[in-house]
Scaffold this motif. Structure first.
Motif, PDB file in Angstrom:
ATOM      1  N   VAL A  36       0.828  -1.208   0.000  1.00  0.00           N
ATOM      2  CA  VAL A  36       0.000   0.000   0.000  1.00  0.00           C
ATOM      3  C   VAL A  36       0.863   1.260   0.000  1.00  0.00           C
ATOM      4  O   VAL A  36       0.616   2.198  -0.754  1.00  0.00           O
ATOM      5  N   VAL A  37       1.890   1.288   0.845  1.00  0.00           N
ATOM      6  CA  VAL A  37       2.763   2.471   0.903  1.00  0.00           C
ATOM      7  C   VAL A  37       3.440   2.700  -0.443  1.00  0.00           C
ATOM      8  O   VAL A  37       3.447   3.828  -0.965  1.00  0.00           O
ATOM      9  N   VAL A  38       3.997   1.654  -1.023  1.00  0.00           N
ATOM     10  CA  VAL A  38       4.663   1.786  -2.321  1.00  0.00           C
ATOM     11  C   VAL A  38       3.656   2.186  -3.393  1.00  0.00           C
ATOM     12  O   VAL A  38       3.943   3.024  -4.257  1.00  0.00           O
ATOM     13  N   ALA A  47       0.739   8.784   2.469  1.00  0.00           N
ATOM     14  CA  ALA A  47       0.400  10.201   2.318  1.00  0.00           C
ATOM     15  C   ALA A  47       1.553  11.088   2.793  1.00  0.00           C
ATOM     16  O   ALA A  47       1.852  12.129   2.182  1.00  0.00           O
ATOM     17  N   ALA A  48       2.217  10.684   3.887  1.00  0.00           N
ATOM     18  CA  ALA A  48       3.357  11.465   4.395  1.00  0.00           C
ATOM     19  C   ALA A  48       4.501  11.473   3.388  1.00  0.00           C
ATOM     20  O   ALA A  48       5.155  12.508   3.182  1.00  0.00           O
ATOM     21  N   LEU A  49       4.754  10.351   2.734  1.00  0.00           N
ATOM     22  CA  LEU A  49       5.814  10.296   1.724  1.00  0.00           C
ATOM     23  C   LEU A  49       5.487  11.216   0.550  1.00  0.00           C
ATOM     24  O   LEU A  49       6.373  11.898   0.020  1.00  0.00           O
ATOM     25  N   HIS A 107       3.631  13.891   0.742  1.00  0.00           N
ATOM     26  CA  HIS A 107       3.713  15.270   1.237  1.00  0.00           C
ATOM     27  C   HIS A 107       5.159  15.752   1.342  1.00  0.00           C
ATOM     28  O   HIS A 107       5.479  16.886   0.958  1.00  0.00           O
ATOM     29  N   LEU A 108       6.034  14.890   1.852  1.00  0.00           N
ATOM     30  CA  LEU A 108       7.431  15.286   2.034  1.00  0.00           C
ATOM     31  C   LEU A 108       8.213  15.264   0.724  1.00  0.00           C
ATOM     32  O   LEU A 108       9.166  16.015   0.555  1.00  0.00           O
ATOM     33  N   GLY A 109       7.821  14.397  -0.165  1.00  0.00           N
ATOM     34  CA  GLY A 109       8.538  14.297  -1.424  1.00  0.00           C
ATOM     35  C   GLY A 109       9.785  13.443  -1.299  1.00  0.00           C
ATOM     36  O   GLY A 109      10.311  13.228  -0.204  1.00  0.00           O
ATOM     37  N   HIS A 110      10.261  12.936  -2.420  1.00  0.00           N
ATOM     38  CA  HIS A 110      11.415  12.037  -2.417  1.00  0.00           C
ATOM     39  C   HIS A 110      12.709  12.752  -2.034  1.00  0.00           C
ATOM     40  O   HIS A 110      13.677  12.112  -1.629  1.00  0.00           O
ATOM     41  N   THR A 111      12.738  14.061  -2.147  1.00  0.00           N
ATOM     42  CA  THR A 111      13.974  14.784  -1.831  1.00  0.00           C
ATOM     43  C   THR A 111      14.238  14.829  -0.328  1.00  0.00           C
ATOM     44  O   THR A 111      15.396  14.850   0.096  1.00  0.00           O
ATOM     45  N   LYS A 112      13.186  14.876   0.487  1.00  0.00           N
ATOM     46  CA  LYS A 112      13.368  14.973   1.940  1.00  0.00           C
ATOM     47  C   LYS A 112      13.590  13.603   2.583  1.00  0.00           C
ATOM     48  O   LYS A 112      14.255  13.504   3.616  1.00  0.00           O
ATOM     49  N   VAL A 113      12.979  12.587   2.014  1.00  0.00           N
ATOM     50  CA  VAL A 113      13.153  11.226   2.563  1.00  0.00           C
ATOM     51  C   VAL A 113      13.546  10.290   1.426  1.00  0.00           C
ATOM     52  O   VAL A 113      12.802   9.375   1.077  1.00  0.00           O
ATOM     53  N   PRO A 114      14.712  10.477   0.844  1.00  0.00           N
ATOM     54  CA  PRO A 114      15.065   9.733  -0.373  1.00  0.00           C
ATOM     55  C   PRO A 114      15.281   8.244  -0.155  1.00  0.00           C
ATOM     56  O   PRO A 114      15.179   7.461  -1.089  1.00  0.00           O
ATOM     57  N   GLN A 115      15.592   7.834   1.087  1.00  0.00           N
ATOM     58  CA  GLN A 115      15.922   6.434   1.325  1.00  0.00           C
ATOM     59  C   GLN A 115      14.738   5.603   1.816  1.00  0.00           C
ATOM     60  O   GLN A 115      14.821   4.375   1.864  1.00  0.00           O
ATOM     61  N   PRO A 141      12.753   3.412  -1.219  1.00  0.00           N
ATOM     62  CA  PRO A 141      13.539   2.252  -1.661  1.00  0.00           C
ATOM     63  C   PRO A 141      13.665   1.181  -0.579  1.00  0.00           C
ATOM     64  O   PRO A 141      13.648  -0.017  -0.886  1.00  0.00           O
ATOM     65  N   ALA A 142      13.775   1.597   0.681  1.00  0.00           N
ATOM     66  CA  ALA A 142      13.884   0.618   1.773  1.00  0.00           C
ATOM     67  C   ALA A 142      12.600  -0.203   1.895  1.00  0.00           C
ATOM     68  O   ALA A 142      12.645  -1.422   2.097  1.00  0.00           O
ATOM     69  N   ILE A 143      11.439   0.459   1.771  1.00  0.00           N
ATOM     70  CA  ILE A 143      10.166  -0.264   1.858  1.00  0.00           C
ATOM     71  C   ILE A 143      10.006  -1.195   0.664  1.00  0.00           C
ATOM     72  O   ILE A 143       9.510  -2.321   0.804  1.00  0.00           O
ATOM     73  N   GLU A 144      10.449  -0.749  -0.520  1.00  0.00           N
ATOM     74  CA  GLU A 144      10.385  -1.622  -1.703  1.00  0.00           C
ATOM     75  C   GLU A 144      11.262  -2.861  -1.519  1.00  0.00           C
ATOM     76  O   GLU A 144      10.875  -3.981  -1.893  1.00  0.00           O
ATOM     77  N   GLN A 145      12.446  -2.661  -0.936  1.00  0.00           N
ATOM     78  CA  GLN A 145      13.334  -3.803  -0.699  1.00  0.00           C
ATOM     79  C   GLN A 145      12.735  -4.758   0.339  1.00  0.00           C
ATOM     80  O   GLN A 145      12.820  -5.988   0.193  1.00  0.00           O
ATOM     81  N   ALA A 146      12.093  -4.189   1.362  1.00  0.00           N
ATOM     82  CA  ALA A 146      11.429  -5.033   2.366  1.00  0.00           C
ATOM     83  C   ALA A 146      10.309  -5.847   1.719  1.00  0.00           C
ATOM     84  O   ALA A 146      10.099  -7.020   2.058  1.00  0.00           O
ATOM     85  N   GLN A 147       9.611  -5.228   0.781  1.00  0.00           N
ATOM     86  CA  GLN A 147       8.534  -5.916   0.068  1.00  0.00           C
ATOM     87  C   GLN A 147       9.070  -7.117  -0.709  1.00  0.00           C
ATOM     88  O   GLN A 147       8.477  -8.204  -0.695  1.00  0.00           O
TER      89      GLN A 147
END
Length: 473
Positions: free
Chosen positions: A68-70, A173-175, A177-185, A188-194
């Motif tokens: 869902v997050v991804v 929703a938080a991701l 809102h913040l955009g990939h520039t503020k939380v760039p890692q 990808p970490a959630i995708e790898q966990a998936q």
């Protein structure tokens, strides 16, 4: 020099070694044989099925969270996610109400309980209390409040899918809102966990035949085959009504998406057989989510619609509850009026939404319905104790197909379905590769043997996910 043709025994051995469908089918038959010949031994095999189900349940919540997050983060549109949820709820309500109506009409026409003349006072209601554990179905308010998590970790610890969905929506929703520039890692970490979770699913699925063998042996050992003769009319009616409902589902799927439900059934035949053997749709949720994604449904649609359907779209349970209510009434000699039958539909529309994950939920829903009518003794639900487990096969398959059709229909409705890719996958023209980060399929090579979708999805890849899956050989 022409290639040597493998002997029949070697071909059979290869199929049993590589095909999950064949392994589960053999385990199913073997479980029936053991349950029939050695019932005392069979009842001791309960831990085989329970252990497998526990392993699957440990990964459902983190898998749903990651998908869902991804899905939200990649879709980039939280409003679209909200529309998917609303459309899913509309579809669920229409589908489950249709199932209830079909069940009532079928029970009125066939009259499965007529002529039994059962005296409710002679029934052992303590068995029902043991089945339900003295619990009760939550009210509408309690159901909504219980869907709200009290802690982040607690939602995962309790394996509450609705709570995990809410947390996943907030994180997604938080991701955004913040955009990939503020939380760039983070993404990808959630995708790898998936991907790790899907790999774990592949490992656990190797135990599926053992689980099916144990679950089926216990079923036959406890209830035997005689119960089928006793309740033949009711059992046949429920299964015929389920087939009718599935036919209507296939028509709806064809009209909305142009896809064939029968080709989809072939595509997930291993999962259907496993659900039949373990009497649990939860045991196949991770694999079905993966296959729906590979068949062209967008991640956010799969991640929201399928898990939500486990609480809101229990079509098979709705069929069983409506038929079961009228069966009980007919068996004890109560003639329900049209108004009372409409009340049955309205009550079951509410009670069937809070059934998921509650022990003996079918009996709780039937008891609540009987109490609301005031005409059927609540203890009369004990009539269904002997046949309830036999109905699991009908319920799990109908529930599973109903939720999968909902994923495709809602995805198409929202423009989140790659219809061309879905048709090619269901036709077998392309075979999805396992653990493909991009979800890109590999086209089956013409003129040579090709690994089945089941083999590729359950095998751990030996090379990069960007390369085509190796041919089976």
């Amino acid at each position: 020099m022409p290639p040597s043709v493998p002997s029949p025994s070697r071909r059979v051995a290869r199929i049993l070694r590589t095909s999950l469908f064949a392994q589960v089918a053999c385990a199913l038959v073997l479980g029936i044989v053991v349950g029939k010949l050695w019932p005392d031994v069979a009842t001791e095999l309960q831990p085989l099925g329970d252990g497998f189900t526990r392993l699957i349940k440990t990964i459902i919540s983190p898998l749903v969270f990651c998908v869902v997050v991804v899905g939200i983060a990649k879709a980039g549109d939280l409003k679209a996610f909200g529309r998917i949820g609303l459309k899913a709820l509309i579809w669920f309500e229409v589908a489950s109400t249709l199932a209830l109506v079909i069940g009532l009409v079928a029970a009125n026409v066939v009259q499965p309980g007529s002529g039994m003349h059962v005296d409710p006072s002679t029934l052992n209601t303590s068995a029902v209390d043991a089945k339900t554990g003295g619990g009760s179905l939550p009210s509408t308010t309690e159901f909504i409040v219980n869907a709200i998590p009290t802690s982040f970790i607690g939602a995962f610890a309790e394996n509450s899918l609705l709570q995990v969905l809410i947390l996943a929506c907030l994180v997604g929703a938080a991701l955004l809102h913040l955009g990939h520039t503020k939380v760039p890692q983070v993404l990808p970490a959630i995708e790898q966990a998936q991907e790790i979770i899907f790999a774990v699913v592949g490992f656990i699925m190797r135990l599926a035949p053992i689980a099916v063998f144990g679950a089926m042996a216990v079923l036959i050992g406890q209830y035997g085959l005689g119960v089928i003769e006793t309740y033949a009319k009711l059992i046949i009616l429920c299964y015929v009504a389920a087939v009718l409902f599935i036919v209507l589902l296939s028509v709806a799927l064809k009209m909305v998406t142009g896809l064939s439900l029968w080709k989809f059934v072939r595509y997930i035949r291993e999962e259907i057989l496993l659900a039949l053997g373990t009497a649990s749709t939860e045991s196949v949720m991770p694999r079905v989510m993966q296959k729906l994604r590979k068949a062209g449904a967008r991640d956010d649609a799969v991640g929201l619609v399928l898990p939500t359907g486990y609480s809101f779209n229990l079509d098979g349970a709705s069929l069983y509850l409506s038929i079961g209510t009228l069966f009980i009434a007919q068996a004890v000699g109560v003639d329900l009026s049209l108004g009372q039958q409409i009340t049955v539909v309205l009550v079951l529309m509410l009670t069937s939404k809070g059934m998921a994950g509650i022990p003996g939920s079918a009996f709780l829903a039937l008891s609540a319905t009987a109490s609301s009518l005031g005409a059927i003794p609540a203890g009369a639900v004990a009539l269904l104790l002997g046949v309830d487990r036999i109905m699991d096969s009908m319920r799990v398959v109908t529930n599973l197909l109903g939720n999968c059709v909902a994923v495709f229909a809602v995805s198409r409705w929202e423009g989140a379905l790659d219809t061309d890719k879905a048709k090619k996958v269901l036709d077998g023209e392309i075979v999805p590769t396992a653990y493909d980060d991009e979800g890109d399929p590999t086209t089956a090579a013409e003129g040579g043997p090709t690994a089945t979708a089941e083999e590729q999805l359950s095998a751990v890849p030996a090379q990069s996910s960007k390369e085509p899956a190796p041919e089976a050989g």
